[in-house]
Scaffold this motif. Sequence first.
Motif, short mmCIF file in Angstrom:
data_model
loop_
_atom_site.label_atom_id
_atom_site.label_comp_id
_atom_site.label_asym_id
_atom_site.label_seq_id
_atom_site.Cartn_x
_atom_site.Cartn_y
_atom_site.Cartn_z
N MET A 121 31.27 -36.38 11.21
CA MET A 121 31.85 -37.70 11.48
C MET A 121 32.81 -38.16 10.39
O MET A 121 33.55 -39.12 10.58
CB MET A 121 30.74 -38.72 11.70
CG MET A 121 29.99 -38.46 13.01
SD MET A 121 28.53 -39.46 13.22
CE MET A 121 27.33 -38.60 12.22
N TYR A 144 37.47 -43.19 11.97
CA TYR A 144 36.20 -42.87 11.33
C TYR A 144 35.21 -44.03 11.50
O TYR A 144 35.62 -45.20 11.55
CB TYR A 144 36.40 -42.59 9.84
CG TYR A 144 37.15 -41.32 9.56
CD1 TYR A 144 36.52 -40.08 9.66
CD2 TYR A 144 38.50 -41.35 9.22
CE1 TYR A 144 37.22 -38.90 9.40
CE2 TYR A 144 39.21 -40.18 8.96
CZ TYR A 144 38.56 -38.96 9.06
OH TYR A 144 39.25 -37.80 8.81
N PRO A 145 33.92 -43.73 11.61
CA PRO A 145 32.92 -44.81 11.73
C PRO A 145 33.00 -45.76 10.54
O PRO A 145 33.29 -45.33 9.41
CB PRO A 145 31.58 -44.06 11.75
CG PRO A 145 31.92 -42.66 12.16
CD PRO A 145 33.29 -42.40 11.62
N GLN A 152 27.98 -47.43 14.02
CA GLN A 152 29.01 -46.54 14.54
C GLN A 152 28.70 -45.07 14.23
O GLN A 152 29.07 -44.18 15.01
CB GLN A 152 30.38 -46.93 13.98
CG GLN A 152 30.88 -48.27 14.53
CD GLN A 152 32.26 -48.64 14.04
OE1 GLN A 152 33.03 -47.79 13.58
NE2 GLN A 152 32.60 -49.92 14.14
N SER A 167 28.53 -42.34 17.13
CA SER A 167 29.32 -41.11 17.06
C SER A 167 28.44 -39.87 17.16
O SER A 167 28.83 -38.87 17.77
CB SER A 167 30.12 -41.07 15.75
OG SER A 167 31.05 -42.12 15.69
N SER A 168 27.25 -39.95 16.55
CA SER A 168 26.38 -38.78 16.55
C SER A 168 25.94 -38.38 17.95
O SER A 168 25.69 -37.20 18.20
CB SER A 168 25.15 -39.04 15.66
OG SER A 168 24.30 -40.00 16.25
#
Length: 531
Positions: free
Chosen positions: A124, A364-365, A370, A374-375
Motif C-alpha cells: 500500500m 496512498y492511504p 484507508q 486498501s488491504s
Amino acid sequence: MRLHRSFRLAALAALLISYTVCVRAAAIEFDAATISDLNRAFEANTLTSEQLVQQCLARIEAYDDNGPKLNAVITLNPKALEIARALDAERKSKGPRSPLHGIPVLLKDNYDTFDMPTTGGSVMLENWVPPDDAYVVKKLRDAGAIVLGKLNLSEFASGAAHSSLGGQTLNPHDPTRTPSGSSGGTGAAIAAAYAPLGLGTDTGGSIRGPATANGIVGLKPTHGLMSRDGIIPLSLTFDTGGPMARSVYDIAVSLGVMTGVDPADPATQKSKGKAATDYTQFLKADALKGARIGIARDFLGADADVDWVIESALESMRKAGATVVDVRYPKWLLDSKQEFYSAIRNPEFAAQIGDYLAATGAGYPKNLEQLIASSTGVRSLRADGAGPNPIRWTLFKKEAEAGKLDDYRYLSVRDHALPMVRMVVEGLLAAEKLDAIVYPTSPRRPALIAQAQPQPDTASATNIANLTGFPDLIVPAGFTTDDLPVGISFFGPAFSEPKLLALGYSFEQATHVRRLPVHTPALPDQAVTMP
C-alpha cells in the motif's frame, strides 16, 4: 668465499623482508572485519570503498537473489558504486569525514530516504519516495556512509517476519527458522555480511529479537538518544531506532555518529548533556572485572539449550572477574507487562500512522481506516511475490478498535503504570548495586517459520526495556545443539550505553562465539587484506 657469504646474507635478508611483509599483510575474513579494520585497509590502500561495495553487492547477489534466497533486501541503491567512487576520491583529496566514511549501511525500510522508496514493507506504500531523509539517515550520509539499500521487515514493524511487499525473510543459519521481527531483514542481512552495518527499529523487541535469532550484535538505545524523525511510527512512546552489526565496536562507532538533539523529535531533549559522539572510548576488554551483574532468572526455563548457553555465558563473566547475582522481577510486573505494552502500542499506532501517511502523495492511504480498506483489495500473490499479509492486516482491525489517546485505559497506563515500572527497575538496579541485568534475549531458540507466533513472546523480557525506555545491548552468547544462535542481553538504566557497551565488549572479547551462517559462507577472494 666472501661473495658467496654476501649472497647468502642478501638472500636471508630478502627472505626476512618477505616474511615481514606477509605477516604485516594479514588477511581477515570479510565477515569478521570491523569498521576499524576496514578503515585500516582504506588507509593502507589495500581496499577502497568501491571495492567494499562491490563485495557487499556480490554477497547480496549470491545469497539474496540466489542460493538460499534470504529475501532480506527490498531495494538496492542504484547509485551506490557511484557514491563510493566519489567518497574514495574525497578521501584522497581531503581525508575521511568520519570512521563511517565509505562504509555501506543497510536500512530497515521504515526509515525515510529521499532517493529510494520507503514502504514499511507494504504494497500500500509501494514506490512512495519521501521528500527527505530521516534525521539519523542524514547524519549517516553526512558522515560519509553509503546507504546501500532498504531491507525487508515485518509490515509496519509488527507481526511475523513477513511483509506484503517483500514476502518472508529467511534466517541464514537455518532457512526454515524465523529471523524474528520486526527488523528481520536487517538481522538476516547483517548476519550474512551484506554490509558491515544496518539500522533497525525497536518498539517491543524488534532489534533485539532479530539480533539474537541471527547471531549478531544489536542495540536498543535509551528512548530519546536517537531521533525518530522520518521513521514510520508504530508507537512513539516506545519507538526507537538502533544499530545492528557483527561486533560491539561497530555498534559503538556508529551510535556516536547518530546521536544529537533534533528539534523535530522532542524526545531527544532527554539526551541533552547525556549523549556521546564517540562511544568507542568506553570499550575496554577488562570491563567485566569488578562488575556486578544481575541474572534475571524469571526468563530462564523455557528451552534447555538456551539455558545452558546462558549459564555458560555467566561462567565466562565470572572468569573475567564479574560477580553474578540472581534477581527477580515482581510478579505483578511479569503478569502485567504485556497488557501495559498493548494498552499503549495499539492505540498509538492507530493515531500516529495517520500523521505519517498525511505526507504521502496522491493515491496512498492517509489513515488506518484507508489502510484497512486498501488491504481488502489484495487477494493473491503477484508474479514478483508480493501479496496478502493476513496476520498483519487482521491486526489493523484490533488497532482501530483500541480506543483513542484520551481514553482512560491509555492514560492510566501512560501516566501511572509506566512511571511505576521505571521506578521498580531503577530500584532493583540500585538495591542490588548492579552495573547491568542480563537475560536470554529470547528464552527459546528461533521458531520454525511454519510455527512462528506473530504476537510478542510473553516469556521474553524485551518489552521491559520499552516500558522503561532503558537501553538493552544484545551480544552473541553461543549456539544450541541444532546450531541456532543464542543472544544475551545487557540491560541497564537510562543513558547507560557507555557501561553496557563496555560490558558487552568485554564479554565479546572473552568469548568470540559469533560466526558466519552456514547458508551464507565466504565467497572466493573476499578476505580483507590488512597492513
